[in-house]
Design an enzyme around this catalytic site. Structure first.
Site, mmCIF file in Angstrom:
data_model
loop_
_atom_site.group_PDB
_atom_site.id
_atom_site.type_symbol
_atom_site.label_atom_id
_atom_site.label_comp_id
_atom_site.label_asym_id
_atom_site.label_seq_id
_atom_site.Cartn_x
_atom_site.Cartn_y
_atom_site.Cartn_z
ATOM 1 C CE1 TYR A 1 -22.100 29.940 63.990
ATOM 2 C CE2 TYR A 1 -22.409 30.868 61.659
ATOM 3 C CZ TYR A 1 -22.576 30.732 62.840
ATOM 4 O OH TYR A 1 -23.020 32.143 63.736
ATOM 5 C CG ASP B 1 -16.549 29.459 56.530
ATOM 6 O OD1 ASP B 1 -15.666 30.345 56.815
ATOM 7 O OD2 ASP B 1 -17.938 29.519 57.248
ATOM 8 N NE ARG C 1 -29.029 50.126 47.956
ATOM 9 C CZ ARG C 1 -29.209 50.325 46.672
ATOM 10 N NH1 ARG C 1 -28.666 49.664 45.809
ATOM 11 N NH2 ARG C 1 -30.094 51.115 46.167
ATOM 12 C CE LYS D 1 -17.298 34.503 63.985
ATOM 13 N NZ LYS D 1 -18.298 35.121 63.272
#
Length: 378
Positions: A102, A174, A49, A199
């Site tokens: 979005y 973004d 982590r 994406k």
């Protein structure tokens, strides 16, 4: 020595394995690491982590592609967004967001950040004066999508960077729709770049992830601390899949753009299409800004049919275009934003037109995509 984008995509953070000489860096599929002595982790790795060599390779590569000093990767794009908000904002702060953001980003602000105490104002990012008017003395971030999802609006990054500087705020861009191959927000004055690496960066619809890229050391240390403390990191295999995908980003983006340009030309002439939204069109209201700050205009197209029922019918009739949410994969996707990706903004100021269809144009044979649209629109 300075390297080109394609070279960085293949080599940045991806040296051959030092022990075996493997050309492709291995997947360090481990949760923990042996330590040489108490409090002496080998190469600084103690728990995945907190740090993992595979994730570090991806972070270094994405930073190089965006022209930034630091990259941080996450389990999803929204995990990246939430971590950034928690790292730099506190209750009482204010954020300016796009008025066609979005749906997932809007939901994050409206349902998670606002109850926590962060206020926000939607503004039309294509209007610099409107953004300036939305800024308050508590504004900490100006949050930009360009192109926007799903209306394909274009924000002038350099102009908004100046607005942010004047307000003592950070400009967050973004860059998911454009990808680092088509647009470099940091070079235009942005402070932080956000990606859903699910994406175009990953590019194959087989892995979910997110990223932040930035230069400022203080903001980086805050975000890195929260990355570890909040724990929404991507696992080693997800990082490796994303790193594999990014190697072909440049060649994929060129094909996405080639296909999108042909489809845009076709849709612009079709009698059943009322309006095409694509920043590469000369009549797009922000075409000149897009041409100034983008290499090409991307693989995303939206269009309006003039009637909600016909928009849904087009989506349902498509065959080569897969009816599905998300975007940026090698396969072409079609969706109805109002009832799919942007259902969470229904009834709000960010509600999208009910007759809107969004295309994520893939890299299939362009003639097959055109034929599919012909029958779907027919």
């Amino acid at each position: 020595m300075s390297y080109g984008f394609e070279t960085l995509a293949i080599h940045a953070g991806q040296e051959p394995d030092g022990r075996t000489g493997a050309v492709i860096p291995p997947i360090f599929q481990t949760s923990t690491f042996a330590q040489d002595a108490v409090g002496a982790p080998r190469l600084g790795y103690d728990y995945s982590r907190s740090g993992n060599p595979t994730r570090d390779s991806l972070q270094e590569c994405l930073a190089a592609l965006e022209g930034g000093r630091h990259g941080l990767t996450f389990a999803s794009g929204l995990a990246a967004e939430d971590t950034l908000l928690r790292a730099v904002c506190k209750p009482g702060d204010h954020v300016v967001i796009p008025d066609d953001a979005y749906g997932g980003t809007y939901r994050l602000f409206a349902k998670v950040a606002q109850p926590w105490g962060i206020d926000f104002t939607p503004a039309r990012l294509t209007d610099v004066d409107a953004v300036r008017a939305a800024v308050t003395d508590k504004t900490r971030l100006i949050w930009v999508e360009t192109p926007t999802n799903p209306l394909l609006g274009i924000a002038d990054i350099a102009a908004l960077a100046q607005v942010a500087r004047d307000a003592g705020a950070l400009l967050v861009v973004d860059n998911t729709f454009a990808s680092p191959y088509l647009q470099q927000p940091l070079a235009l004055g942005a402070d932080v770049v956000v990606h859903s690496t699910t994406k175009y960066v990953g590019g194959h619809s087989d892995v979910v992830g997110g990223a932040l890229v930035l230069n400022d050391e203080t903001v980086f240390e805050q975000a890195k601390f929260h990355q570890n403390s909040m724990g929404a990191v991507n696992g080693p295999f997800d990082a490796w899949l994303t790193l594999r995908g990014v190697k072909t980003l440049a060649v994929r983006m060129d094909r996405h753009c080639d296909n999108a340009e042909r489809i845009t030309e076709y849709l612009s002439r079709h009698p059943k299409v009322a309006k095409v939204l694509y920043p590469g069109l000369p009549d797009h209201p922000n075409h000149e800004v897009a041409a100034k700050q983008m290499r090409r205009f991307g693989g995303m197209i939206s269009f309006r049919t003039g009637d909600p029922a016909s928009a849904e019918a087009v989506c349902n009739r498509a065959k080569v275009f897969t009816l599905a949410e998300s975007l940026g994969g090698v396969e072409s996707l079609i969706e109805h934003p109002g009832r799919m990706t942007h259902a969470s903004v229904a009834g709000s100021a960010l509600e999208v037109p009910a007759d809107l269809v969004r295309l994520s144009v893939g890299i299939e044979t362009a003639d097959d995509l055109l034929a599919d649209l012909e029958q779907a629109l027919g």
